[in-house]
Design a protein around this motif. Structure first.
Motif, PDB file in Angstrom:
ATOM      1  N   PRO A 295     -14.735   6.390 -63.010  1.00  0.00           N
ATOM      2  CA  PRO A 295     -14.126   5.045 -63.097  1.00  0.00           C
ATOM      3  C   PRO A 295     -14.825   4.008 -63.836  1.00  0.00           C
ATOM      4  N   ASP A 296     -16.173   4.456 -63.643  1.00  0.00           N
ATOM      5  CA  ASP A 296     -17.114   3.184 -64.423  1.00  0.00           C
ATOM      6  C   ASP A 296     -17.711   3.453 -65.738  1.00  0.00           C
ATOM      7  N   HIS A 297     -16.935   4.355 -66.499  1.00  0.00           N
ATOM      8  CA  HIS A 297     -17.223   4.743 -67.801  1.00  0.00           C
ATOM      9  C   HIS A 297     -17.240   3.594 -68.810  1.00  0.00           C
ATOM     10  N   PRO A 298     -18.288   3.402 -69.585  1.00  0.00           N
ATOM     11  CA  PRO A 298     -18.181   2.191 -70.367  1.00  0.00           C
ATOM     12  C   PRO A 298     -17.155   2.058 -71.484  1.00  0.00           C
ATOM     13  N   ARG A 299     -16.444   3.287 -71.917  1.00  0.00           N
ATOM     14  CA  ARG A 299     -15.543   3.143 -72.538  1.00  0.00           C
ATOM     15  C   ARG A 299     -14.280   3.695 -72.106  1.00  0.00           C
ATOM     16  N   LEU A 300     -13.980   3.449 -70.777  1.00  0.00           N
ATOM     17  CA  LEU A 300     -12.823   4.028 -70.229  1.00  0.00           C
ATOM     18  C   LEU A 300     -11.470   3.566 -70.899  1.00  0.00           C
ATOM     19  N   GLU A 301     -11.260   2.197 -71.289  1.00  0.00           N
ATOM     20  CA  GLU A 301     -10.251   1.737 -71.865  1.00  0.00           C
ATOM     21  C   GLU A 301      -9.704   2.554 -73.002  1.00  0.00           C
ATOM     22  N   LEU A 302     -10.777   3.042 -74.016  1.00  0.00           N
ATOM     23  CA  LEU A 302     -10.424   3.750 -75.196  1.00  0.00           C
ATOM     24  C   LEU A 302     -10.252   5.169 -74.598  1.00  0.00           C
ATOM     25  N   LEU A 303     -10.751   5.602 -73.794  1.00  0.00           N
ATOM     26  CA  LEU A 303     -10.484   7.098 -73.095  1.00  0.00           C
ATOM     27  C   LEU A 303      -9.009   7.084 -72.578  1.00  0.00           C
ATOM     28  N   ARG A 304      -8.352   5.871 -71.992  1.00  0.00           N
ATOM     29  CA  ARG A 304      -7.200   6.068 -71.537  1.00  0.00           C
ATOM     30  C   ARG A 304      -5.966   6.233 -72.821  1.00  0.00           C
ATOM     31  N   HIS A 305      -6.405   5.949 -73.921  1.00  0.00           N
ATOM     32  CA  HIS A 305      -5.504   5.889 -75.038  1.00  0.00           C
ATOM     33  C   HIS A 305      -5.062   7.118 -75.386  1.00  0.00           C
ATOM     34  N   ARG A 306      -3.758   7.317 -75.499  1.00  0.00           N
ATOM     35  CA  ARG A 306      -3.229   8.812 -76.139  1.00  0.00           C
ATOM     36  C   ARG A 306      -2.813   8.343 -77.695  1.00  0.00           C
ATOM     37  N   SER A 307      -2.646   7.175 -78.156  1.00  0.00           N
ATOM     38  CA  SER A 307      -2.377   6.813 -79.536  1.00  0.00           C
ATOM     39  C   SER A 307      -3.308   5.636 -79.422  1.00  0.00           C
ATOM     40  N   LEU A 308      -3.796   5.228 -80.750  1.00  0.00           N
ATOM     41  CA  LEU A 308      -4.541   3.907 -80.956  1.00  0.00           C
ATOM     42  C   LEU A 308      -4.044   3.343 -82.385  1.00  0.00           C
TER      43      LEU A 308
ATOM     44  N   GLY B  32       0.147  -2.146 -89.858  1.00  0.00           N
ATOM     45  CA  GLY B  32      -0.525  -1.493 -88.793  1.00  0.00           C
ATOM     46  C   GLY B  32      -1.300  -0.465 -89.448  1.00  0.00           C
ATOM     47  N   ALA B  33      -2.153   0.194 -88.606  1.00  0.00           N
ATOM     48  CA  ALA B  33      -2.701   1.480 -89.134  1.00  0.00           C
ATOM     49  C   ALA B  33      -3.334   2.011 -87.665  1.00  0.00           C
ATOM     50  N   GLY B  34      -3.512   3.421 -87.590  1.00  0.00           N
ATOM     51  CA  GLY B  34      -4.010   4.199 -86.625  1.00  0.00           C
ATOM     52  C   GLY B  34      -3.784   5.683 -86.380  1.00  0.00           C
ATOM     53  N   PHE B  35      -3.664   6.032 -85.308  1.00  0.00           N
ATOM     54  CA  PHE B  35      -2.798   7.443 -84.884  1.00  0.00           C
ATOM     55  C   PHE B  35      -1.718   7.045 -84.032  1.00  0.00           C
ATOM     56  N   TYR B  36      -0.737   7.474 -84.578  1.00  0.00           N
ATOM     57  CA  TYR B  36       0.584   7.099 -83.309  1.00  0.00           C
ATOM     58  C   TYR B  36       1.045   8.213 -82.571  1.00  0.00           C
ATOM     59  N   HIS B  37       0.262   9.398 -82.897  1.00  0.00           N
ATOM     60  CA  HIS B  37       0.636  10.648 -81.842  1.00  0.00           C
ATOM     61  C   HIS B  37      -0.338  11.508 -82.025  1.00  0.00           C
ATOM     62  N   ALA B  38      -0.693  12.361 -81.170  1.00  0.00           N
ATOM     63  CA  ALA B  38      -1.900  13.391 -81.043  1.00  0.00           C
ATOM     64  C   ALA B  38      -1.489  14.618 -80.113  1.00  0.00           C
ATOM     65  N   SER B  39      -1.351  15.812 -80.642  1.00  0.00           N
ATOM     66  CA  SER B  39      -1.184  16.857 -80.166  1.00  0.00           C
ATOM     67  C   SER B  39      -2.320  16.986 -79.032  1.00  0.00           C
ATOM     68  N   PRO B  40      -2.237  17.836 -77.820  1.00  0.00           N
ATOM     69  CA  PRO B  40      -3.130  17.987 -76.954  1.00  0.00           C
ATOM     70  C   PRO B  40      -4.398  18.481 -77.476  1.00  0.00           C
ATOM     71  N   GLU B  41      -4.551  19.086 -78.658  1.00  0.00           N
ATOM     72  CA  GLU B  41      -5.867  19.437 -79.173  1.00  0.00           C
ATOM     73  C   GLU B  41      -6.606  18.285 -79.945  1.00  0.00           C
ATOM     74  N   ARG B  42      -5.810  17.674 -80.489  1.00  0.00           N
ATOM     75  CA  ARG B  42      -6.384  16.385 -81.166  1.00  0.00           C
ATOM     76  C   ARG B  42      -6.742  15.407 -79.958  1.00  0.00           C
ATOM     77  N   LEU B  43      -5.897  15.066 -79.210  1.00  0.00           N
ATOM     78  CA  LEU B  43      -6.222  14.175 -78.215  1.00  0.00           C
ATOM     79  C   LEU B  43      -7.633  14.714 -77.339  1.00  0.00           C
ATOM     80  N   ALA B  44      -7.862  15.990 -77.032  1.00  0.00           N
ATOM     81  CA  ALA B  44      -9.025  16.368 -76.573  1.00  0.00           C
ATOM     82  C   ALA B  44     -10.249  16.103 -77.465  1.00  0.00           C
ATOM     83  N   GLY B  45     -10.059  16.263 -78.943  1.00  0.00           N
ATOM     84  CA  GLY B  45     -11.159  15.941 -79.723  1.00  0.00           C
ATOM     85  C   GLY B  45     -11.170  14.351 -79.685  1.00  0.00           C
ATOM     86  N   TYR B  46     -10.322  13.531 -79.728  1.00  0.00           N
ATOM     87  CA  TYR B  46     -10.682  12.076 -79.561  1.00  0.00           C
ATOM     88  C   TYR B  46     -11.262  11.796 -78.391  1.00  0.00           C
TER      89      TYR B  46
END
Length: 210
Positions: free
Chosen positions: A156-169, A101-115
């Motif tokens: 609710p109709d944002h085209p990338r809503l599913e990605l925006l829900r992620h807190r890790s990816l 696997g690969a990706g980001f497994y946890h994000a601080s509030p600051e990093r999550l806001a940037g994501y």
């Protein structure tokens, strides 16, 4: 040591450990862990390090201080090749076989806001969508911790809503008991998967690393 595959004894070790997660079992079988789990893991990540960076091989002991589960040993062996904080490439062996696997497994509030800011922005957000869709089309699983609803302020109709829900990816796949895990050829399988994950890791580093 040259990597020749994870022996069947590695999977059997974890199969037995899940049944008897005790110090007595560990002490009696520690030599199996060292020879059949730890040594091959060190060997395969050594093959990855020149291209993907220095690996961290996780300790086999669980931190039970704040857990209701007091079993002392992890039932898998993981290795992480970091590119940034909580971001990089991952390899695991357990009773269920090998996972990559690969990706980001946890994000601080600051990093999550940037994501989320980068996902919401059309240029970078569409780029991530293309990366994720390409990985999914190639047969990789896309996962991570996600909100059940939507982030505050997101339509609710944002085209990338599913990605925006992620807190890790994370992207990955379970090789399971594929015979390749017992052979030296696993090195090239892992290397190819890590390279496929590269655009995802690069995107996360670019848009969330401080």
């Amino acid at each position: 040591m040259t990597f020749e595959g994870f022996p069947a004894a590695a999977l059997d070790f974890y199969d037995d450990l899940e049944i008897d997660n005790s110090r007595a079992f560990w002490d009696a079988n520690k030599h199996v862990y060292i020879e059949s789990v730890l040594a091959p893991m060190k060997a395969i990540v050594a093959e990855m390090e020149p291209e993907f960076g220095k690996a961290k091989i996780f300790r086999p002991y669980r931190d039970v201080r704040f857990s209701g589960d007091k079993t002392p040993y992890k039932t898998h062996q993981g290795a992480f090749l970091p590119r940034a904080e909580e971001t990089g490439y991952y390899l695991e062996v357990s009773a269920r076989g090998v996972r990559i696997g690969a990706g980001f497994y946890h994000a601080s509030p600051e990093r999550l806001a940037g994501y989320r800011e980068a996902v919401a922005e059309n240029g970078s957000g569409r780029q991530l969508s293309r990366i994720v869709n390409k990985l999914r089309s190639a047969g990789f699983d896309i996962g991570g911790d996600r909100l059940k609803t939507r982030p505050r302020g997101v339509e609710p109709d944002h085209p990338r809503l599913e990605l925006l829900r992620h807190r890790s990816l994370v992207a990955g796949r379970m090789l399971g008991f594929d015979p390749v895990i017992h052979s030296a050829e696993l090195t090239e399988v892992v290397r190819a998967d890590f390279r496929a994950f590269g655009p995802l890791v690069d995107w996360v580093v670019k848009h969330t690393a401080s």
